[in-house]
Write a protein that holds these residues in place. Structure first.
Motif, mmCIF file in Angstrom:
data_model
loop_
_atom_site.group_PDB
_atom_site.id
_atom_site.type_symbol
_atom_site.label_atom_id
_atom_site.label_comp_id
_atom_site.label_asym_id
_atom_site.label_seq_id
_atom_site.Cartn_x
_atom_site.Cartn_y
_atom_site.Cartn_z
ATOM 1 N N GLY A 287 0.830 -1.201 0.000
ATOM 2 C CA GLY A 287 0.000 0.000 0.000
ATOM 3 C C GLY A 287 0.858 1.241 0.000
ATOM 4 N N SER A 289 0.703 3.700 -1.990
ATOM 5 C CA SER A 289 0.625 4.328 -3.313
ATOM 6 C C SER A 289 -0.049 3.341 -4.255
ATOM 7 N N PRO A 290 -0.543 3.818 -5.400
ATOM 8 C CA PRO A 290 -1.136 2.890 -6.365
ATOM 9 C C PRO A 290 -0.092 1.914 -6.890
ATOM 10 N N ILE A 291 -0.553 0.730 -7.312
ATOM 11 C CA ILE A 291 0.359 -0.277 -7.856
ATOM 12 C C ILE A 291 -0.021 -0.544 -9.315
ATOM 13 N N PRO A 292 0.921 -0.368 -10.252
ATOM 14 C CA PRO A 292 0.619 -0.707 -11.647
ATOM 15 C C PRO A 292 0.297 -2.188 -11.780
ATOM 16 N N GLN A 310 -4.002 -5.668 -0.405
ATOM 17 C CA GLN A 310 -3.807 -4.228 -0.570
ATOM 18 C C GLN A 310 -4.372 -3.495 0.646
ATOM 19 N N TYR A 312 -5.164 0.196 2.848
ATOM 20 C CA TYR A 312 -5.366 1.649 2.834
ATOM 21 C C TYR A 312 -5.491 2.131 4.267
#
Length: 323
Positions: A287, A289-292, A310, A312
């Motif tokens: 987590g 940050s966004p994950i490609p 994931q 948050y």
């Protein structure tokens, strides 16, 4: 599923009593059992009290990840003091602000940060500095400092609503803001994942948690608290060093870790030239940050037996609130 502890101050005493020989921390080839860790904590309690630290006082930490962060944090819990972990990437002006805002009187740091500490000290009320790796101001290095005191098992009445940690977050403009995190809130956050009843959320006493994310961040400290509450073993790395992380999984059998997507990508790239068996990992939380999608797919291939979770959360929420 209710947590078995009313406050964080109770945890290491419980495991020192029930599973004293189990490894609590592995670092640089050394192993601290729960009996070792708790004994070290009680000596730290005595050292803090001898330095005048009392219930409600703020004690600072400015260093990279180190096993004695756990020692100091748990000693603060037992004294009723509040640990203030300071981001090691900040400049002197920001460090000085946090020291002054929190009212830190005693700071544990290391020699690499001493110039920053002395700059900040000139404009704050910081009275005492103890270094992890050297003597300073007439005090020996941290291990010898606490080792010079007899264990002090006395513990004042600690309320679940007492503040345990004051962690600074830069999620807003201006100087960082200090989030006040209580024993009840932190234990409640630890409990939340288990409420799902799913396998990834069930910590076991034979789990080995890799602690590589910065402990001055809720992601690092929250992860360490999860491991402590479960009576698991921690492998602590000074920084998220990719070869060290891979070795901790392949050689030390780490079964759980928390990482940011950038670190997962770095691990995948490293494995392209230095293959390793990461099959011991069974729960990988990520987590911050966004994950490609490509990074997630590559990571799932690199950790074939891990459930990916994931997360948050925020400093103000004591860590993860959504899985």
């Amino acid at each position: 599923m209710a947590t078995r502890f009313a406050t964080l101050a109770e945890i290491t005493a419980h495991f020192a009593d029930t599973t004293p020989a189990r490894a609590a921390i592995r670092v640089d080839g050394a192993v601290w059992t729960y009996a070792d860790l708790h004994g070290r904590i009680l000596r730290c309690v005595a050292a803090l009290r001898a330095a005048g630290v009392k219930h409600g006082d703020r004690v600072g930490w400015l260093a990279l990840n180190h096993p004695d962060y756990i020692t100091l944090m748990c000693a603060c819990f037992r004294v009723g003091a509040v640990l203030v972990a300071i981001n090691a990437r900040l400049v002197a002006r920001e460090i000085a602000y946090i020291l002054g805002d929190a009212g830190v009187d005693l700071l544990v740091s290391e020699s690499a940060f001493l110039p920053l500490v002395e700059d900040a000290r000139a404009s704050t009320g910081l009275a005492h500095v103890v270094l992890l790796d050297a003597g300073h101001d007439g005090r020996p290095a941290f291990a010898a400092w606490i080792g010079s005191h007899a264990p002090d098992a006395a513990m004042p009445a600690i309320s679940p609503d007492d503040i345990a940690l004051q962690m600074y977050t830069s999620g807003t403009t201006g100087f960082p803001k200090g989030a006040l995190l209580s024993h009840r809130q932190l234990l409640g956050t630890i409990e939340k994942g288990g409420l799902t009843g799913e396998d990834w959320a069930q910590w076991r006493e034979d789990d080995v948690a890799l602690v590589a994310m910065p402990l001055f961040h809720i992601g690092g400290t929250g992860w360490a608290l999860h491991a402590l509450e479960a009576g698991a073993t921690m492998v602590i790395l000074a920084r998220p060093d990719v070869p060290g992380m891979v070795n901790a999984i392949a050689e030390d059998g780490a079964t759980r870790m928390f990482a940011v997507p950038a670190v997962l990508l770095a691990i995948c790239q490293y494995l392209e030239t230095v293959p390793a068996n990461l099959g011991a990992m069974r729960a990988l939380y990520y987590g911050a940050s966004p994950i490609p999608l490509d990074v997630l797919r590559r990571s799932m291939a690199a950790f074939p037996n891990a459930q990916f979770v994931q997360c948050y959360g925020a400093t103000e929420t004591c860590g993860t609130v959504v899985y």
